[in-house]
Design an enzyme around this catalytic site. Structure first.
Site, PDB file in Angstrom:
ATOM      1  N   ALA B 241       0.826  -1.212   0.000  1.00 20.57           N
ATOM      2  CA  ALA B 241       0.000   0.000   0.000  1.00 20.57           C
ATOM      3  C   ALA B 241       0.862   1.265   0.000  1.00 20.57           C
ATOM      4  O   ALA B 241       2.087   1.196   0.069  1.00 20.57           O
ATOM      5  CB  ALA B 241      -0.929  -0.019   1.205  1.00 20.57           C
ATOM      6  N   HIS B 242       0.196   2.400  -0.050  1.00 17.91           N
ATOM      7  CA  HIS B 242       0.909   3.682  -0.164  1.00 17.91           C
ATOM      8  C   HIS B 242       1.821   3.944   1.025  1.00 17.91           C
ATOM      9  O   HIS B 242       1.497   3.651   2.156  1.00 17.91           O
ATOM     10  CB  HIS B 242      -0.037   4.866  -0.377  1.00 17.91           C
ATOM     11  CG  HIS B 242      -1.210   4.950   0.534  1.00 17.91           C
ATOM     12  ND1 HIS B 242      -2.172   5.907   0.421  1.00 17.91           N
ATOM     13  CD2 HIS B 242      -1.571   4.179   1.579  1.00 17.91           C
ATOM     14  CE1 HIS B 242      -3.068   5.734   1.342  1.00 17.91           C
ATOM     15  NE2 HIS B 242      -2.742   4.703   2.063  1.00 17.91           N
TER      16      HIS B 242
END
Lengths: 343, 343, 343
Positions: B241-242
Site C-alpha cells: 500500500a501507499h
C-alpha cells in the site's frame, strides 16, 4: 430474443399449466422474477417465492404440488434444476455468436502456426514457434510467448499472458489478465545477505478442460512442469507456485495459494483464501474449508479440513466451541482455586 | 541443445565415474530423471533416489560415497548444489537469446528517451518524459506512464503497468501484469457518509536488483515515496500500500499484504498470505510465518512470528498445542467442579 | 511549481506567523519535511515533530499554541487537516493536465458510440454497441467488450478489462488491470466427477462514484447483476464473486474476498484479507477487522467483527487474551487436580 412458454416447454419436454402463449424474454431467479421472465423452483426452501413471484413462468418438477394459488404459468419437467440449466445453455449459445477472424493490428511471428476457425483479437501477440489449434479464440491484448502450444477450442481472454514453453490442452478457458508460466519465485541466499535468482527452466502444462480464473498466476517449474490436470477448475486471484501439481477435477476457490512443489490430489475442493505450504501431498477428495492453512501432508482420502493450522473439521469445531467460552473457563478455574484454598 | 557428460564435467571442473560419452539434453530433479537427463544429489534425504533414478548422470559432492550400485554416471564436484546452479544458469543463458529491437506497432512519446540495446515489444507504450536506460527489455503490452525512469538491464514483462513518476533501478525484474504506482487507497469520510478521494501525489521507487511478481500491486505514496529497497524480492499477487517501505534483501511470499505506511526492515522473510497492519515498524531479520497477522510493531530484531494476531513462534506453538486439547481441558475443569462440590 | 507561503496562506484563508516570502515547491509529511516543503499538524500525537521538522512551513489549526520555539513558518487556519487536503487537491489539479484525444493505433467497433472530450489511449479496444459518455478516459491497453455502458467522467486505467454487458456509472475509477464482468465460477458436478460450466448470463453494474482497485476481479452474475452501489470503494486484489451486492459507501480493503450471492450493506468497512462466505447478508455499518472470516449473516447494524470464524470484537478480545495464557491455564488445572487428589 423472445420465446413463448409453449416453445420453451417443447424444448424442455415439459407440460404447461397456465397460459402457454406468454412471451418470455429473460431468465431470472425466482425471487427476482418479473413480467417476461422465466424462473425455476428446485430447492423447496424457496417455495414461498413461488406464490409471490412476478415471473411470467416457473419451471417446477413434475411431482411438485403447489399448496397455494400460483399466478405464474408452470412448466412441469422431470428435473427442474437440470431443465433450467439446459435453458441457460441454450440462451448462452444463442447469445454468443462465435467470434472468428483476425482484427488488426495484431502480431504473429512468422514461425507460429495457427489452425482453422480461430479468432485473433486486436493487439494480441503470438511469439515464435507457437502451435495454435483449431477454433481457438485469442482475445485482444493477449500475449503468447514462444514455443507455446494451445489445443483446439481453447479460449484465452483479454490480457491473459501465456509465457514461453507453456502447453495448454483442448477446451480450456483462461480468463482475463491471468498469467501462466511466469518465472517461479526461486532465489539462492548468498553469504552477503543478497539473493541470486535460480533460473526457472521448466514450464506449465494445462491439460484438457481446465479453467483458469482472472488475475490468477501459475508459475513455471524450476525444472520439469507445473501441472494442472484434466478438468481442474481454478478460480480468480489464485497463486500456484512452481512445480505444483493439481489433480484431475479438483476445484480451487478464489485467492487460495499453493506453495512450491505441493501436489494436490484429484477431486479435491479447496476453499477461498486457503494456503497450502510447500512440498506437501494432499490426498484425493480432500475438502479444505475457506481460509484454512495446510501445514502438513494429508494422506487419508476424503477428509474435511478446517482452520489454521488445519485440523479435521470435527476436531476444529470442538475446540472452537470451547475457545469461545475461554473467559468463562478461566473464571471457573479461578473459582476452583479459591474454593480449594479456602478449605 | 545436447552435451556429453564429459563436456559438462569439464564445465563444472568435476571428475567422472562412469560413461562420459553419454548425451545429455535436459536437466531434471533426481526423482524425475530420465534417459538423457542430468540431476544432482545434495540433501542426503534424497539419497535413495540415486539408486533408482533413470537419469543418465548425477552430480554429487566429491566426498560422497554411494552405499549401493549406481546405474547413472556420476560427476564429482566440490559442491553439488552450486555446481548444478551453475549448470542451470549456463543453460538459461544459452536458451535466452536476448531480445532486442523494436516490434511494431508500439508507442513512444516524442519526449521520451531510451538507451541502447533495448527491446520494445509490440503494443508497448512509453509516455512523456520517460528516461529508459540501456539494455532494458519492455515486453509487449507494457504500459509506462509519464516521467518514469528505468535503470539499465531492467526487464519489464508483458502487461505490467508502470504509472506516472515511478523510479525503477538497475537489474530489476517486473513480472507480467504487475501494477506499479497506481493511486493509493485514500479517502476522507464526509459528513454525509460518502468518501472523497485524497489526491495521491507521491510515487514508487524500486531500487536496484528488485524483483516484483506477477499481478502484484504497489501503490504510489500520498506524498513522498513508496520504496522497495535494493535486492528485495516480492512474489506474485502481493499488495504493497501507499507509503510502505520494504528493506534491503527482504523476501515477501505470494499474496501477502502490507497496509499503508508500514516499514519492513532488512533481510526479513515474510510468508505467503501474511497481513501487516498499517503504520507499523518491523525490525530487521524478522521472520513471519505464512498467514500470520501482524497487528503491532516488532522492535526486536530476528524474531520469528506466527499466527493471527501474531505472537512469537515459541509462544504460539505452546498455546496451539493446548488449544487442540481444549475440549479435554473443559472436561477436566468440570470433573474438578463435581469433585469439589461433592466433598 | 513554486509558491510563496503568502500565496498559499491566501489560498487557504489563513494567517501567517513567520517569514511569508519563503518559497514552497513540495508537500511533505511533517516528519519528512525539508527546505521548500510545506506540512501540516493535525493529530497532536505528532506535535513533537513540529519542533524538529525541516519543513519551511507548517499548517496548524488556529487555536493551536506551540509549547516550544518553532523554526518553520506557521499558517493558522480553521482546520489544518482539511486545509492541507485542499492544498493537495489544488496541486493535483495543476499537475494533471487532462488527457484528451485519440492515440493510434486503437480499436473501436463501428457500432460503438463515444461522447465528447474523451481520451482513448493507444492499443485500447472498444467493442460492439458500447455507449461511452462524455469526458471518459480510456487508457492504453484497456479492453471493453460488447454492449458496455460507461457514464460521464469515468476513468478506466491501463490494462483494465471490462467484459460484455457491464454497466459503469458516472465518475467511477477503474484502476490498472482490474477485471470487471468476467464469468462467475459456477460449475455443476457431474456423476463421473467432472464439472460442467454453468453459463453465466448476467452482468456487473458499477453505480456512480465507485472506485475499483488494481488487479481486482468482479465476476458477472449467473443471472441478474453483480452490483457495486453508489460511492463504494474497492481496493486492490479483491475478489467479488457472481451475484454479490456491495452497498452504498462501503469500503473494502485490499485482498478481501466476497463469495457468491452475498449482500454487503451500506457504509460497511471491510478490512484487508477478509473472507465472506457465500449467500450471507451483512447489515449496514458493519466493521470487519482485517483477516476475519465471516461464516454467518450479520443482522444487527453497526457491529465490529473480528477473527476467523468472526465473532464480535469484544468477545474476540476476551477469548484471545485467555488464549495466550492457555499453557498457564492448563498448569493451573493440573495443580488443582493434584491438590484435590492429595487431599
Amino acid at each position: 430474443m423472445e420465446f413463448t412458454v409453449k416453445q420453451i416447454a417443447a424444448l424442455l419436454g415439459g407440460t404447461v399449466d397456465g397460459n402457454d402463449s406468454l412471451k418470455i424474454n429473460q431468465l431470472s431467479k425466482i425471487e427476482e422474477g418479473k413480467e417476461g421472465s422465466i424462473s425455476f423452483l428446485s430447492n423447496l426452501k424457496y417455495e414461498h417465492y413461488l406464490y409471490t413471484t412476478a415471473a411470467s413462468a416457473v419451471i417446477v418438477s413434475k411431482h411438485f404440488q403447489p399448496r397455494q394459488p400460483v399466478k405464474a404459468t408452470l412448466i412441469f419437467v422431470d428435473n427442474s434444476y437440470s431443465a433450467f440449466s439446459t435453458l441457460l445453455e441454450q440462451v448462452n449459445r444463442l447469445r454468443n455468436i462465435e467470434k472468428t477472424g483476425i482484427e488488426q493490428p495484431s502480431f504473429i511471428a512468422d514461425s507460429a502456426q495457427v489452425g482453422d476457425g480461430i479468432y485473433r483479437g486486436a493487439f494480441s501477440y503470438i511469439g515464435e514457434n507457437c502451435r495454435i489449434g483449431n477454433n481457438v479464440k485469442i482475445y485482444p491484448q493477449v500475449y503468447i510467448g514462444k514455443n507455446v502450444t494451445v489445443g483446439d477450442n481453447t479460449v484465452i481472454h483479454s490480457g491473459a499472458k501465456i509465457l514461453d514453453n507453456t502447453v495448454i490442452g483442448q477446451n480450456c478457458v483462461v480468463k482475463p489478465n491471468a498469467v501462466i508460466g511466469s518465472e517461479g519465485f526461486g532465489f539462492a541466499p548468498q553469504p552477503d545477505g543478497t539473493y541470486r535468482p535460480i533460473p526457472q527452466l521448466g514450464n506449465v502444462i494445462l491439460e484438457d478442460n481446465v479453467s483458469i480464473g482472472a488475475n490468477t498466476t501459475i508459475d513455471c517449474a524450476t525444472m520439469g512442469s507445473t501441472i494442472i490436470r484434466q478438468g481442474a477448475k481454478i478460480d480468480n486471484l489464485i497463486q500456484v507456485a512452481h512445480n505444483v501439481e493439481i489433480g484431475r477435477n479438483t476445484v480451487v476457490a478464489a485467492q487460495a495459494g499453493i506453495a512450491g512443489s505441493s501436489k494436490i490430489g484429484e477431486n479435491c475442493q479447496i476453499g477461498g483464501q486457503v494456503g497450502v505450504s510447500g512440498h506437501l501431498m494432499i490426498a484425493n477428495q480432500t475438502k479444505i474449508a475457506a481460509q484454512a492453512g495446510i501445514m502438513k501432508s494429508i494422506k487419508q482420502e476424503g477428509l474435511s479440513m478446517f482452520g489454521a493450522p488445519a485440523v479435521e473439521l470435527k476436531d476444529a469445531l470442538r475446540s472452537q466451541v470451547v475457545y469461545q467460552r475461554l473467559p468463562e473457563l478461566e473464571k471457573r478455574i479461578h473459582a476452583l482455586e479459591n474454593k480449594l484454598n479456602n478449605q
